[in-house]
Design an enzyme around this catalytic site. Structure first.
Site, PDB file in Angstrom:
ATOM      1  N   LYS A 160       8.016  -2.059   3.160  1.00 40.40           N
ATOM      2  CA  LYS A 160       7.342  -0.806   2.785  1.00 40.40           C
ATOM      3  C   LYS A 160       6.777  -0.167   4.058  1.00 40.40           C
ATOM      4  O   LYS A 160       5.577  -0.230   4.339  1.00 40.40           O
ATOM      5  CB  LYS A 160       6.266  -1.057   1.723  1.00 40.40           C
ATOM      6  CG  LYS A 160       5.979   0.198   0.897  1.00 40.40           C
ATOM      7  CD  LYS A 160       5.297  -0.152  -0.399  1.00 40.40           C
ATOM      8  CE  LYS A 160       4.689   1.056  -1.094  1.00 40.40           C
ATOM      9  NZ  LYS A 160       5.614   2.081  -1.523  1.00 40.40           N
ATOM     10  N   GLU A 204      18.294   3.103  -4.971  1.00 40.44           N
ATOM     11  CA  GLU A 204      16.976   3.439  -5.528  1.00 40.44           C
ATOM     12  C   GLU A 204      16.676   4.904  -5.230  1.00 40.44           C
ATOM     13  O   GLU A 204      17.464   5.581  -4.561  1.00 40.44           O
ATOM     14  CB  GLU A 204      15.894   2.533  -4.920  1.00 40.44           C
ATOM     15  CG  GLU A 204      15.756   2.711  -3.411  1.00 40.44           C
ATOM     16  CD  GLU A 204      14.713   1.801  -2.768  1.00 40.44           C
ATOM     17  OE1 GLU A 204      13.870   1.228  -3.475  1.00 40.44           O
ATOM     18  OE2 GLU A 204      14.740   1.685  -1.528  1.00 40.44           O
ATOM     19  N   TYR A 259       2.579   0.141   4.436  1.00 43.17           N
ATOM     20  CA  TYR A 259       1.588   0.698   3.517  1.00 43.17           C
ATOM     21  C   TYR A 259       1.777   0.156   2.105  1.00 43.17           C
ATOM     22  O   TYR A 259       2.780  -0.492   1.807  1.00 43.17           O
ATOM     23  CB  TYR A 259       1.655   2.232   3.519  1.00 43.17           C
ATOM     24  CG  TYR A 259       2.824   2.816   2.746  1.00 43.17           C
ATOM     25  CD1 TYR A 259       4.129   2.714   3.214  1.00 43.17           C
ATOM     26  CD2 TYR A 259       2.628   3.461   1.518  1.00 43.17           C
ATOM     27  CE1 TYR A 259       5.195   3.241   2.501  1.00 43.17           C
ATOM     28  CE2 TYR A 259       3.692   3.995   0.803  1.00 43.17           C
ATOM     29  CZ  TYR A 259       4.980   3.880   1.294  1.00 43.17           C
ATOM     30  OH  TYR A 259       6.036   4.394   0.589  1.00 43.17           O
ATOM     31  N   LEU A 302      13.417  -1.505  -2.097  1.00 42.79           N
ATOM     32  CA  LEU A 302      12.054  -2.036  -2.076  1.00 42.79           C
ATOM     33  C   LEU A 302      11.861  -2.903  -3.328  1.00 42.79           C
ATOM     34  O   LEU A 302      12.270  -2.497  -4.421  1.00 42.79           O
ATOM     35  CB  LEU A 302      11.057  -0.873  -2.100  1.00 42.79           C
ATOM     36  CG  LEU A 302       9.606  -1.290  -1.961  1.00 42.79           C
ATOM     37  CD1 LEU A 302       9.296  -1.570  -0.492  1.00 42.79           C
ATOM     38  CD2 LEU A 302       8.677  -0.206  -2.482  1.00 42.79           C
TER      39      LEU A 302
HETATM   40  C1  LIG Z   1      11.676   3.509  -1.851  1.00 41.90           C
HETATM   41  C2  LIG Z   1      10.861   3.088  -3.026  1.00 41.90           C
HETATM   42  N1  LIG Z   1      11.450   2.392  -4.018  1.00 41.90           N
HETATM   43  C3  LIG Z   1      10.760   2.011  -5.111  1.00 41.90           C
HETATM   44  C4  LIG Z   1       9.412   2.302  -5.255  1.00 41.90           C
HETATM   45  C5  LIG Z   1       8.665   1.853  -6.473  1.00 41.90           C
HETATM   46  O1  LIG Z   1       7.809   0.787  -6.135  1.00 41.90           O
HETATM   47  P1  LIG Z   1       6.481   0.484  -6.960  1.00 41.90           P
HETATM   48  O2  LIG Z   1       6.914   0.243  -8.363  1.00 41.90           O
HETATM   49  O3  LIG Z   1       5.936  -0.739  -6.316  1.00 41.90           O
HETATM   50  O4  LIG Z   1       5.612   1.670  -6.836  1.00 41.90           O
HETATM   51  C6  LIG Z   1       8.757   3.005  -4.236  1.00 41.90           C
HETATM   52  C7  LIG Z   1       7.336   3.301  -4.343  1.00 41.90           C
HETATM   53  O5  LIG Z   1       6.748   3.968  -3.547  1.00 41.90           O
HETATM   54  C8  LIG Z   1       9.491   3.395  -3.086  1.00 41.90           C
HETATM   55  O6  LIG Z   1       8.904   4.063  -2.087  1.00 41.90           O
END
Ligand SMILES: Cc1ncc(COP(=O)(O)O)c(C=O)c1O
Length: 278
Positions: free
Chosen positions: A146, A178, A31, A202
């Site tokens: 993701k 994270e 997603y 991610l």
């Molecule tokens: C596990 C995880 N890390 C980091 C992020 C931050 O990513 P982004 O800046 O692309 O929203 C997300 C966003 O949903 C996430 O699910």
């Protein structure tokens, strides 16, 4: 409310998803979430390329007519979001097939579902700061994908809520990776420190945007994991992500971060981020 389902914009109540969908049975899908400020999609190209990476890494076929821009713009227009802040969600599963672990036949088409929802920008939390809790990173070792399989993220985010916190931040082998839905940055002596890109995190789009802002603001970045032990020596900590923007952390478990107020590097980045999006 109009949503997008397998090549068509339809009313949400008209969508019917098969119980044999592999997203439903296995969590077999990927997603993306893109923010949209007053009708303008933020960093759409980066989200599209991460989505393509997720499809490639999981071996899910890219649907023939998939056009994320067309879908997102259609959702904005059909649901009258041109003047509002919104989040566009899109998910692609491996499709509908009898339940067997191995991938289905090549002619099974992936299921595509997308919707738009109002984005309640968390202004107050971004101004005042939030609490996080540290939890053991028990997730798999392909956190770079993701994936819609988010059970650990869901359970630990709930644990954060149960503890009066905004987010659970994962610790793997003694190092911060994270948050459940956010990237984590810490500030030491004016430098921004964050986990390097690898299979444990991610590749956040907001992370990339913050890197760009740091470059403009002449803030040094170190991509090296912060140890749990060293975290309480950080001058500032922040969460960044599509749904939280840039959010200061003022408390970790039961101890205060720095002066227990949003720090000046965080505020500087928030200010630049604000100019970029609004
Ligand atoms: C596990 C995880 N890390 C980091 C992020 C931050 O990513 P982004 O800046 O692309 O929203 C997300 C966003 O949903 C996430 O699910």
């Amino acid at each position: 409310m109009f949503v997008y389902f397998n090549n068509q914009f339809v009313k949400k109540k008209e969508v019917s998803i098969s119980p044999d969908d592999r997203g439903f049975l296995f969590g077999d899908g990927v997603y993306e979430v893109v923010s949209c400020y007053k009708g303008r999609l933020f960093e759409l190209e980066k989200h599209i390329s991460r989505m393509e990476q997720s499809l490639y890494k999981t071996g899910i076929k890219k649907p023939d007519r998939l056009d994320f821009k067309y879908i997102a713009e259609g959702l904005i227009q059909k649901n009258d979001f041109s003047n509002k802040d919104a989040l566009v969600y899109i998910q692609i599963t491996r499709g509908v097939a009898p339940r067997k672990h191995a991938f289905p036949d090549a002619d099974v088409r992936p299921t595509v579902y997308a919707f738009i929802s109002p984005f309640d920008v968390p202004y107050k939390k971004c101004k005042n700061g939030v609490k996080i809790i540290l939890v053991k990173d028990i997730r798999w070792t392909r956190c770079d994908i993701k994936s819609i399989s988010l059970l650990p993220n869901v359970m630990f985010n709930q644990q954060a809520k149960d503890n009066g916190a905004e987010e659970s931040v994962f610790v793997r082998d003694g190092y911060i990776t994270e948050g459940s839905h956010t990237t984590v940055f810490a500030v030491y002596n004016g430098d921004l420190v964050t986990h390097p890109l690898n299979n444990y995190i991610l590749p956040g789009i907001t992370r990339e945007v913050v890197f760009k802002l740091c470059n403009e603001l002449k803030i040094n970045i170190q991509e090296s994991p912060v140890s749990e032990k060293e975290l309480n020596k950080a001058d500032e900590i922040m969460l960044v992500g599509t749904s939280v923007e840039i959010m200061p952390v003022i408390k970790v478990d039961d101890w205060a971060v720095g002066t227990a107020k949003p720090g000046h590097i965080t505020k500087k980045l928030q200010n630049s981020f604000g100019k970029l999006i609004r």
